[in-house]
Design a protein around this motif. Sequence first.
Motif, short mmCIF file in Angstrom:
data_model
loop_
_atom_site.label_atom_id
_atom_site.label_comp_id
_atom_site.label_asym_id
_atom_site.label_seq_id
_atom_site.Cartn_x
_atom_site.Cartn_y
_atom_site.Cartn_z
N GLY A 60 0.87 -1.22 0.05
CA GLY A 60 0.01 0.11 -0.07
C GLY A 60 0.92 1.40 0.06
O GLY A 60 0.38 2.35 -0.63
N ASN A 61 1.96 1.20 0.46
CA ASN A 61 2.83 2.43 0.61
C ASN A 61 4.11 2.25 -0.56
O ASN A 61 5.19 2.80 -0.25
CB ASN A 61 3.53 2.45 1.72
N SER A 62 3.73 1.37 -1.74
CA SER A 62 4.70 1.25 -2.53
C SER A 62 3.98 1.49 -4.01
O SER A 62 4.52 1.00 -4.91
CB SER A 62 5.30 -0.21 -2.60
N GLN A 63 3.30 2.41 -4.26
CA GLN A 63 2.40 2.54 -5.44
C GLN A 63 2.95 3.65 -6.18
O GLN A 63 2.89 3.74 -7.31
CB GLN A 63 0.92 2.86 -5.16
N THR A 64 4.05 4.31 -5.55
CA THR A 64 4.89 5.19 -6.32
C THR A 64 6.16 5.18 -6.03
O THR A 64 6.52 4.85 -4.90
CB THR A 64 4.23 6.89 -6.24
N PRO A 65 7.24 5.73 -6.76
CA PRO A 65 8.53 5.46 -6.35
C PRO A 65 8.89 6.51 -5.27
O PRO A 65 9.63 6.03 -4.28
CB PRO A 65 9.42 6.16 -7.71
N SER A 66 8.20 7.38 -4.83
CA SER A 66 8.58 8.37 -3.70
C SER A 66 7.95 7.76 -2.60
O SER A 66 8.81 7.86 -1.58
CB SER A 66 7.98 9.84 -3.97
N PHE A 101 13.16 7.58 -10.13
CA PHE A 101 14.53 8.22 -9.70
C PHE A 101 13.81 9.01 -8.43
O PHE A 101 13.12 9.78 -8.84
CB PHE A 101 14.97 8.87 -10.89
N VAL A 102 14.50 8.75 -7.39
CA VAL A 102 14.07 9.75 -6.18
C VAL A 102 15.43 10.09 -5.46
O VAL A 102 16.35 9.34 -5.43
CB VAL A 102 13.24 8.85 -5.08
N VAL A 103 15.35 11.66 -5.21
CA VAL A 103 16.65 12.18 -4.38
C VAL A 103 16.19 12.48 -3.14
O VAL A 103 15.24 13.45 -3.02
CB VAL A 103 17.48 13.25 -5.09
N LEU A 104 16.69 12.14 -2.04
CA LEU A 104 16.30 12.60 -0.67
C LEU A 104 17.62 13.43 0.14
O LEU A 104 18.69 13.09 -0.36
CB LEU A 104 15.97 11.14 0.10
N LEU A 105 17.30 14.18 0.71
CA LEU A 105 18.06 15.03 1.53
C LEU A 105 18.03 14.69 2.82
O LEU A 105 17.31 14.55 3.68
CB LEU A 105 17.98 16.50 1.42
N VAL A 106 19.25 14.04 3.43
CA VAL A 106 19.26 13.30 4.86
C VAL A 106 19.22 14.60 5.85
O VAL A 106 20.25 15.44 5.75
CB VAL A 106 20.53 12.46 4.96
N PRO A 107 18.22 14.69 6.59
CA PRO A 107 18.17 15.51 7.87
C PRO A 107 19.23 15.50 8.94
O PRO A 107 19.32 14.23 9.17
CB PRO A 107 16.85 15.52 8.15
N GLY A 108 19.62 16.69 9.41
CA GLY A 108 20.52 16.53 10.53
C GLY A 108 22.07 16.20 10.67
O GLY A 108 22.71 16.02 11.35
N THR A 109 22.65 16.29 9.24
CA THR A 109 24.15 16.03 9.10
C THR A 109 24.73 17.38 9.04
O THR A 109 24.26 18.31 8.79
CB THR A 109 24.23 15.08 7.85
N THR A 110 26.13 17.37 9.24
CA THR A 110 26.88 18.63 9.27
C THR A 110 26.89 18.99 7.69
O THR A 110 26.71 20.14 7.34
CB THR A 110 28.10 18.33 9.90
N TYR A 111 27.17 18.23 6.80
CA TYR A 111 27.29 18.43 5.39
C TYR A 111 25.97 18.13 4.84
O TYR A 111 25.05 17.34 5.14
CB TYR A 111 28.48 17.79 4.82
#
Length: 251
Positions: A60-66, A101-111
């Motif tokens: 149910g939570n895999s119906q789109t790439p995002s 194609f999905v791009v995520l920005l990891v929260p909480g990192t220094t860089y």
Amino acid sequence: MRQKPNPFPGFKICFFICLLAIISIVITGCSTTAKKEPLTTKKTKTVFVSEVVFRQASKGNSQTPSQTALHGMVWYLSNGRTVTPDLKDLVFNSTVGKDGFVVLLVPGTTYKWFNYVFLSYKNHAWVVSGYVDAPIQGSLSKNKRGLALPFPSYLGLNLDINSNQKVWVFENVDHFVIIERQKQYPVSLPGFKLIKINGKQLSIKSSGNTSTAVYGDEESMVTVAGNVKKNAVISLVKSLSPTTDPTFPYK
């Protein structure tokens, strides 16, 4: 009139000295409370991703790439925190046929820390076929090796998803582009416009600062996508070497 002698000749002098002492104590006390403490600089530890784990999301939570990426990615940070992506961490999302194609920005990192997630559509659900863990740190390369990249310097990474599918990622602090080469298959591209580039039919879709382009070359299908404008993607496509060249995408 003759003045009477003071029965306490030293009293006035003593009182005056004591009064001065009290005033001195009050003034000294005020100046002490107003004294500034020296500034201290706190050393902060660098926070980075120590481990990336993907947990397959429910159907149910895999119906789109995002959906699959947002419900499946888990990051373990060096400071002991465990974080999962939220919708605000989704910076790019594109679909080409059975490829996502999905791009995520990891929260909480220094860089600034990107994760590039590559997905495929199988059995009525989107599943992760590979990902690239890509922090922006250290020195960036200025040698573009013939590619018309839309930024002056970059970090370059690549991934072999399988024997027929390979991806290259180029990024800097603000922008990124993805190049994928795989075995050609029949694909439907709703919303894409067809244009001609270097004698090839190029299907392209653009919205604001995000663009995706697809073209066929010999037996391969090439996808170029990123958070860059349409003209930047077209220029990059023009600079790519033939897919049969062993140095692809470089010249």
